[in-house]
Motif scaffolding. Structure first.
Motif, short mmCIF file in Angstrom:
data_model
loop_
_atom_site.label_atom_id
_atom_site.label_comp_id
_atom_site.label_asym_id
_atom_site.label_seq_id
_atom_site.Cartn_x
_atom_site.Cartn_y
_atom_site.Cartn_z
N PHE A 84 -2.67 10.34 -2.44
CA PHE A 84 -3.42 9.16 -2.86
C PHE A 84 -2.86 7.92 -2.17
O PHE A 84 -1.68 7.86 -1.84
N VAL A 85 -3.73 6.93 -2.03
CA VAL A 85 -3.30 5.63 -1.52
C VAL A 85 -3.53 4.61 -2.62
O VAL A 85 -4.63 4.55 -3.19
N LEU A 86 -2.51 3.84 -2.94
CA LEU A 86 -2.58 2.89 -4.06
C LEU A 86 -2.18 1.50 -3.61
O LEU A 86 -1.27 1.34 -2.79
N ASP A 87 -2.83 0.49 -4.15
CA ASP A 87 -2.37 -0.89 -3.95
C ASP A 87 -1.44 -1.23 -5.11
O ASP A 87 -1.83 -1.13 -6.27
N TRP A 88 -0.23 -1.62 -4.78
CA TRP A 88 0.79 -1.78 -5.81
C TRP A 88 1.42 -3.16 -5.66
O TRP A 88 1.44 -3.70 -4.55
N THR A 89 1.92 -3.70 -6.77
CA THR A 89 2.45 -5.08 -6.69
C THR A 89 3.81 -5.14 -6.02
O THR A 89 4.22 -6.20 -5.57
N ARG A 117 0.87 -1.18 0.00
CA ARG A 117 0.00 0.00 0.00
C ARG A 117 0.90 1.23 0.00
O ARG A 117 1.67 1.46 0.94
N ILE A 118 0.79 1.98 -1.07
CA ILE A 118 1.69 3.10 -1.29
C ILE A 118 0.97 4.42 -1.11
O ILE A 118 -0.14 4.60 -1.61
#
Ligand SMILES: Nc1ncnc2c1ncn2[C@@H]1O[C@H](COP(=O)(O)OP(=O)(O)OP(=O)(O)O)[C@@H](O)[C@H]1O
Ligand SMILES: [Mg+2]
Length: 350
Positions: free
Chosen positions: A319-324, A309-310
């Protein structure tokens, strides 16, 4: 009043003391449907189903169950004649009766003969997996077993609708998931219409055909869970269901703009001044939707199991992003969001 739904509430209002607990609330549930009601503490969920069950009377409005008006002008059907079963949070099984007596009591009151009653008790206890405990007393049961008993007692009456008010909140997390599935299977197997109240978002979504969200005594939105998640009708629901990134700005002809942001969206606009919301898991590599690109600087990466979670800072927005994969703090990162994942709602303080 034309009746179409199996449970229908129209214009319900209820004050408790000086508290206006329910306001002009409409709700309908189809036959055989499982409706989950989700909402913050104090939003009026328990009050609503107490009115349906007949445990309290609305100040205004109408309620019908199975095509019959049970509350309305000059009508107030008795609790036991409403065809409504309920299972409450504190399960309230009768401590001085055995498991079998708990289930049989209501059947006896309803005038059912001994042989049929015994058969019904056996079936109900078997269906919740506690037939072997028929002669025990509630204080000899675990919390989960008591909860099954409360469910069996209700289902044995073959109600037209069963109301479940946080039936699993006293059960530990490991058992909760298991019981949740059992309740679902049992209710489905009997084709019983159910209203299931919970605080637990994943439970609500997993269980229901349709989800209703309440806030401050009002029903804000009802529909299939995916619809509420993807197309929330308000800022509150966007945030309440899973959390979302939000940008305030203007929208015209399917293009949303804010300082430094230009995003295409397929969502109908509720106004020209809106908030665009998208979920952390909707962040894609920048090449996936090049026309819908955002960029910023990474300020934090957290490993949360299925992804990283970036947190990304664009200067004016976060922003909050789910990243691999993990990205170093301070690195630049660009991502994109598909137009159909950009929902529009009225801004928070509108
Ligand atoms: N007897 C009462 N007198 C006055 N206010 C009450 C009474 N019972 C409940 N309330 C208030 O009514 C509101 C709605 O209560 P209700 O129990 O329906 O909420 P809820 O959505 O079920 O909450 P929770 O998730 O905590 O169970 C709350 O603000 C509560 O404090
Ligand atoms: Mg409650």
């Amino acid at each position: 009043m034309a009746l179409t739904a199996w449970v229908e509430c129209r214009g319900l209002a209820k004050a408790l003391g000086t508290n206006q607990v329910l306001r002009d609330l409409d709700l309908s549930v189809e036959k055989g449907e499982i409706l989950s009601i989700l909402g913050p503490s104090g939003s009026g969920k328990t009050t609503l189903i107490r009115l349906i069950a007949g445990l309290a009377d609305p100040d205004a409005g109408e309620i019908s169950v199975a095509g019959r008006l049970v509350f309305g002008p000059r009508t107030n059907a008795r609790i036991e004649s409403r065809g409504v079963g309920y299972v409450f949070q504190d399960y309230a099984v009768w401590p001085h009766m055995s498991v079998a007596e708990n289930v049989g009591f209501g059947l006896g009151l309803a005038g059912m003969g001994r042989a049929e009653r015994d058969q019904r008790i056996r079936e109900a206890l078997t269906s919740v997996g506690i037939a072997a405990l028929a002669d025990r007393y509630p204080d000899q049961l675990s919390g989960g077993q008591q909860q099954r008993l409360a469910l069996a007692r209700s289902m044995a009456m073959r109600p037209e609708v069963i109301l479940l008010d946080e039936p699993l909140s006293n059960v530990d997390a490991a058992l909760r998931e298991h019981l949740r599935l059992e309740i679902l299977q049992l209710v489905r197997a009997h084709g019983t219409t159910a209203i299931y109240i919970t605080h637990d978002q994943s439970e609500a979504m997993a269980l229901c055909d349709r989800l209703a969200v309440m806030q401050g005594g009002r029903l804000l939105q009802a529909g299939p869970p995916e619809e509420l998640y993807r197309r929330p009708n308000s800022w509150f629901i966007a945030n309440f269901l899973g959390g979302a990134n939000a940008i305030e700005g203007e929208v015209a002809d399917g293009v949303f703009t804010a300082p430094g942001v230009r995003l295409h969206t397929t969502c109908p606009a509720p106004a020209s001044r809106v908030a665009l919301v998208f979920r952390p898991e909707d962040a894609l590599p920048e090449s996936a939707q090049p026309q819908n690109r955002l960029e910023g600087v990474v300020v934090a990466s957290m490993f949360i199991g299925r992804c990283w979670r970036i947190t990304l800072n664009t200067g004016s927005l976060q922003f909050v992003l789910d990243w691999t994969h993990r990205v170093e703090d301070g690195a630049a990162l660009a991502f994109s969001v598909a137009p159909d994942r950009c929902a529009l709602v009225l801004p928070e303080k509108s």
